[in-house]
Every structure is written in structure tokens, then in C-alpha cells.
Motif scaffolding. Structure first.
Motif, PDB file in Angstrom:
ATOM      1  N   ALA A  25       0.751  -1.137  -0.101  1.00 35.12           N
ATOM      2  CA  ALA A  25      -0.031   0.049  -0.058  1.00 35.12           C
ATOM      3  C   ALA A  25       0.891   1.242   0.052  1.00 35.12           C
ATOM      4  N   VAL A  26       1.910   1.255   0.888  1.00 38.66           N
ATOM      5  CA  VAL A  26       2.822   2.407   0.871  1.00 38.66           C
ATOM      6  C   VAL A  26       3.585   2.584  -0.606  1.00 38.66           C
ATOM      7  N   VAL A  27       3.846   1.498  -0.987  1.00 40.70           N
ATOM      8  CA  VAL A  27       4.456   1.644  -2.564  1.00 40.70           C
ATOM      9  C   VAL A  27       3.518   2.178  -3.731  1.00 40.70           C
ATOM     10  N   ALA A  28       2.289   1.664  -3.523  1.00 36.07           N
ATOM     11  CA  ALA A  28       1.017   2.204  -4.368  1.00 36.07           C
ATOM     12  C   ALA A  28       0.970   3.566  -4.203  1.00 36.07           C
ATOM     13  N   ILE A  29       0.941   4.122  -2.898  1.00 38.52           N
ATOM     14  CA  ILE A  29       0.631   5.414  -2.675  1.00 38.52           C
ATOM     15  C   ILE A  29       1.794   6.249  -3.178  1.00 38.52           C
ATOM     16  N   SER A  32       1.746   6.370  -7.016  1.00 35.06           N
ATOM     17  CA  SER A  32       0.542   7.220  -7.375  1.00 35.06           C
ATOM     18  C   SER A  32       0.840   8.600  -7.443  1.00 35.06           C
ATOM     19  N   GLY A  33       1.525   9.154  -6.242  1.00 35.97           N
ATOM     20  CA  GLY A  33       1.927  10.297  -6.109  1.00 35.97           C
ATOM     21  C   GLY A  33       3.129  10.877  -7.196  1.00 35.97           C
ATOM     22  N   PHE A  34       3.938   9.816  -7.374  1.00 34.19           N
ATOM     23  CA  PHE A  34       4.990  10.088  -8.481  1.00 34.19           C
ATOM     24  C   PHE A  34       4.364  10.166  -9.844  1.00 34.19           C
ATOM     25  N   TRP A  35       3.467   9.463 -10.109  1.00 31.11           N
ATOM     26  CA  TRP A  35       2.699   9.338 -11.568  1.00 31.11           C
ATOM     27  C   TRP A  35       1.802  10.799 -11.555  1.00 31.11           C
ATOM     28  N   TRP A  36       1.218  11.196 -10.572  1.00 36.30           N
ATOM     29  CA  TRP A  36       0.482  12.366 -10.553  1.00 36.30           C
ATOM     30  C   TRP A  36       1.607  13.614 -10.760  1.00 36.30           C
ATOM     31  N   TYR A  37       2.569  13.573  -9.956  1.00 35.08           N
ATOM     32  CA  TYR A  37       3.691  14.810  -9.997  1.00 35.08           C
ATOM     33  C   TYR A  37       3.923  14.606 -11.606  1.00 35.08           C
ATOM     34  N   TYR A  70      -2.400   6.014 -16.235  1.00 38.79           N
ATOM     35  CA  TYR A  70      -1.955   5.349 -14.992  1.00 38.79           C
ATOM     36  C   TYR A  70      -2.120   3.854 -14.966  1.00 38.79           C
ATOM     37  N   PRO A  71      -1.295   3.126 -14.290  1.00 39.32           N
ATOM     38  CA  PRO A  71      -0.298   3.426 -13.460  1.00 39.32           C
ATOM     39  C   PRO A  71       1.230   3.521 -14.100  1.00 39.32           C
ATOM     40  N   PHE A  72       1.545   3.044 -15.251  1.00 38.46           N
ATOM     41  CA  PHE A  72       2.913   2.927 -15.914  1.00 38.46           C
ATOM     42  C   PHE A  72       3.188   4.009 -16.912  1.00 38.46           C
TER      43      PHE A  72
END
Length: 355
Positions: A25-29, A32-37, A70-72
Motif C-alpha cells: 500500500a505504501v509503494v502504491a501510494i 501514485s504520487g510520483f505518477w501524479w507529479y 495510470y499507472p505505468f
């Protein structure tokens, strides 16, 4: 009363189950933050590019623009892109069916592009010429680093282009396939700012050539070479050519060949630009199918009979026998300097300035 020694076991088992889930979950969050950035940066850079183009007098817009993947992946979709501006003092507009750009989040410097037809280019001044292009597929890719572009590729299949002048429509290119590649030159002998170039074109018909020669025929062309000291940063073509000349850039032609019917032209050598804007260089040019070409020109009526006769006889006198792909040909040296062209020791005309 007996003691149950197995009670603590479920606690250890629970930690083994929930710890990987928590880490995932931590990695996914974080991802996701990196993808959003990353997607936010893409949108910001696009807005900055459009604003910069507006300052230069070119208005760029999309009927609909979206960023996803998203995600890759990072996917940018632009529906009905439009460009309006001025080129060489003339107002124009260009519309395209659709553009899609894709990059991997972990490799954002490599971009894949897909363009959908039609593309309509309108000259808003003068007689309002409209150029319309349709194709089966059009794809491109580019790798760009902080030091500049590394390579770019483009493949267009089934290209057909028409020109409308005052209600009269003419097909310029019929079912053409275009493939072009540019690569940063590598190796110990590679000059600074040097790129290897390759291009291949084949078309069912090319109207300007067919009109001049008076008959329709398939055409194919091949180019291989290396260009040095070229700056690929966005700038007007005239400024780019002037910069290239000032830096002493050269274009080494390994092979340039055009085939049409029984005739072929093949050239090699090195060319450049004088600081005056005139092309310069030394080439070796070979031509096969000279009698057939002379006869075609004669029948077209666009070239005086005296010149067509001179073409067949004069080249044989100025050049030496050779061959192109097994076909008998004549090879002649061509020198371009100070705005003039010489074939061997004989003047053959003038060339205009390019800037």
C-alpha cells in the motif's frame, strides 16, 4: 488445569500477513504520487510551450486535451489540434485529426507519437490555397536528453496529398510511403553536433514531376548521410540555416538516389552553406536512362529540343561510363560555389540563396 502454549502463534501469523500488504500500500501510494507529479509536470510544460508559441505569433489549441495512462504510462491526447500563425509574412492555419503521445513513467525522455488524418493546411492570404493530406498511419518517436535530441524516427504509410486552388483540385502525392530517421552520430570519429540521416520514399505518383515530364510513373528515393554542427533547438528555418553556415556545418551524402521509370539519378559528396547563403560543395552525380529521359522531355514539350539533344550527347562527353544498380550510366563531377553550378569545367547555371 493445562496451559495452552499455542495462543501467541496467531499474532505472529497476522504480522506476516499484514506487513506485506502495508508495504504494498505504501509503494502504491508513493507510485501514485510520483505518477501524479509526472503528469502535472507534463501539463505544465505543455502550457508553457503553448504560451511560448503564442508569444511568437502561433496560436495552438485542442478541442479536447487530456492526460492519462495510470499507472505505468503518461498518455497525452489532443483532439482536433489547430495551429494559426504567420510564416514568411503569410497567415496560415493547420488542422489535424488527432494526436496521441505516450511515454513510460520510468522513461519520460522517450516519446511515441501517433497522428490521425486528415491534415488541412490553409493559406489565408492570396488565393487561399488549401492542402489536404490523408494517410493510413503516421507514427513517430523521439529520445530527448538534457544535452539535446538523441534520435527521432518517423513512418508515414499511404500518404495522399491534394492541393485546391480556386476550386481546382490536383493530387500532389498518390499513395506515398515515407520513412525518416535521425541518430546522434557515435564513435571516436563523430564530429560535435553530428547526426546520421536516413530516409526512404516511394510513391505511386508525384504530380509536379509527372506534369513536367508529361507522363505518370512510380517514383522512389533513398538518402543516407551525416550532418554536422546542426542545432536542433526550435528556431525559424532561416535562422537555423544561417547558424549552420556560421558554424561551418556540412552535409556528407553517402548515397542519394532517385528512381523513376527507366531513369535513375545517384549522387554522393559533401555540401554546405556559404555565409552569404549560397549552397556550396562537390558532388559526383551519375545518371542512367539518359536517352529515355531525353525522349520523355522532348515529348513533354516543356524543354527545347536542342536541350534534350544536348542532354543525351553532352553528358556522355562531360562524364565517364559507370552503372547504377547494373544499368548503364554516365558519371559527372558537379561543383557548386559562389552561387554558380559547374558540371565538369562547364557552367550549368546559378543557385539561389537559402537565407
Amino acid at each position: 488445569m493445562p496451559t495452552d502454549m499455542t495462543v501467541p502463534a496467531p499474532r505472529r501469523s497476522s504480522r506476516r500477513v499484514f506487513l506485506p500488504i502495508i508495504l504494498l500500500a505504501v509503494v502504491a501510494i508513493a507510485w501514485s504520487g510520483f505518477w501524479w507529479y509526472a503528469t502535472s509536470r507534463v501539463s505544465t510544460e505543455m502550457d508553457r510551450f503553448i504560451a511560448k508559441q503564442a508569444e511568437l505569433g502561433r496560436q495552438i489549441s485542442c478541442d479536447q486535451r487530456s492526460v492519462g495512462g495510470y499507472p505505468f504510462r503518461i498518455e497525452v491526447h489532443c483532439a482536433s489540434p489547430k495551429v494559426e500563425g504567420n510564416r514568411a509574412g503569410k497567415a496560415f492555419s493547420a488542422n489535424l485529426g488527432e494526436i496521441n503521445a505516450v511515454a513510460q513513467v520510468y522513461q519520460p525522455n522517450k516519446v511515441l507519437l501517433e497522428a490521425k488524418s486528415p491534415m488541412v493546411l490553409v493559406d489565408k492570404d492570396g488565393d487561399g490555397v488549401t492542402v489536404t493530406s490523408n494517410w493510413t498511419s503516421a507514427e513517430a518517436s523521439a529520445s530527448i536528453w538534457t544535452s539535446g535530441p538523441q534520435n527521432a524516427d518517423m513512418v508515414i504509410k499511404g500518404l495522399t496529398t491534394t492541393v485546391d486552388r480556386g476550386g481546382q483540385t490536383q493530387t500532389m502525392f498518390d499513395t506515398a510511403n515515407v520513412e525518416a530517421h535521425i541518430r546522434l552520430a557515435e564513435g571516436a570519429d563523430a564530429a560535435p553536433g553530428a547526426y546520421d540521416l536516413a530516409a526512404d520514399v516511394d510513391a505511386k505518383a508525384v504530380a509536379p514531376v509527372d506534369l513536367f515530364l508529361g507522363a505518370s510513373s512510380p517514383l522512389s528515393a533513398t538518402f543516407r548521410g551525416t550532418i554536422t554542427r546542426i542545432d536542433l533547438q526550435p528556431m525559424p528555418m532561416e535562422d537555423r540555416l544561417r547558424d549552420w553556415a556560421d558554424n561551418g556545418g556540412t552535409l556528407t551524402i553517402t548515397q542519394a538516389q532517385l528512381n523513376r521509370g527507366p531513369s535513375s539519378v545517384k549522387a554522393s559528396g559533401t555540401v554546405g552553406l556559404e555565409t552569404s547563403g549560397h549552397p556550396s560543395g562537390d558532388l559526383v552525380v551519375a545518371l542512367s536512362g539518359v536517352p529515355e529521359l531525353a525522349d520523355t522531355l522532348k515529348q513533354s514539350g516543356r524543354v527545347p529540343a536542342s536541350l534534350t539533344s544536348l542532354l543525351g550527347v553532352g553528358l556522355s562527353m562531360l562524364g565517364k561510363p559507370t552503372n547504377i544498380d547494373g544499368k548503364a550510366a554516365v558519371e559527372v563531377p558537379v561543383k557548386v560555389a559562389n552561387g554558380k553550378v559547374n558540371i565538369g569545367a562547364f557552367p550549368a547555371g546559378k543557385v539561389p540563396k537559402l537565407f
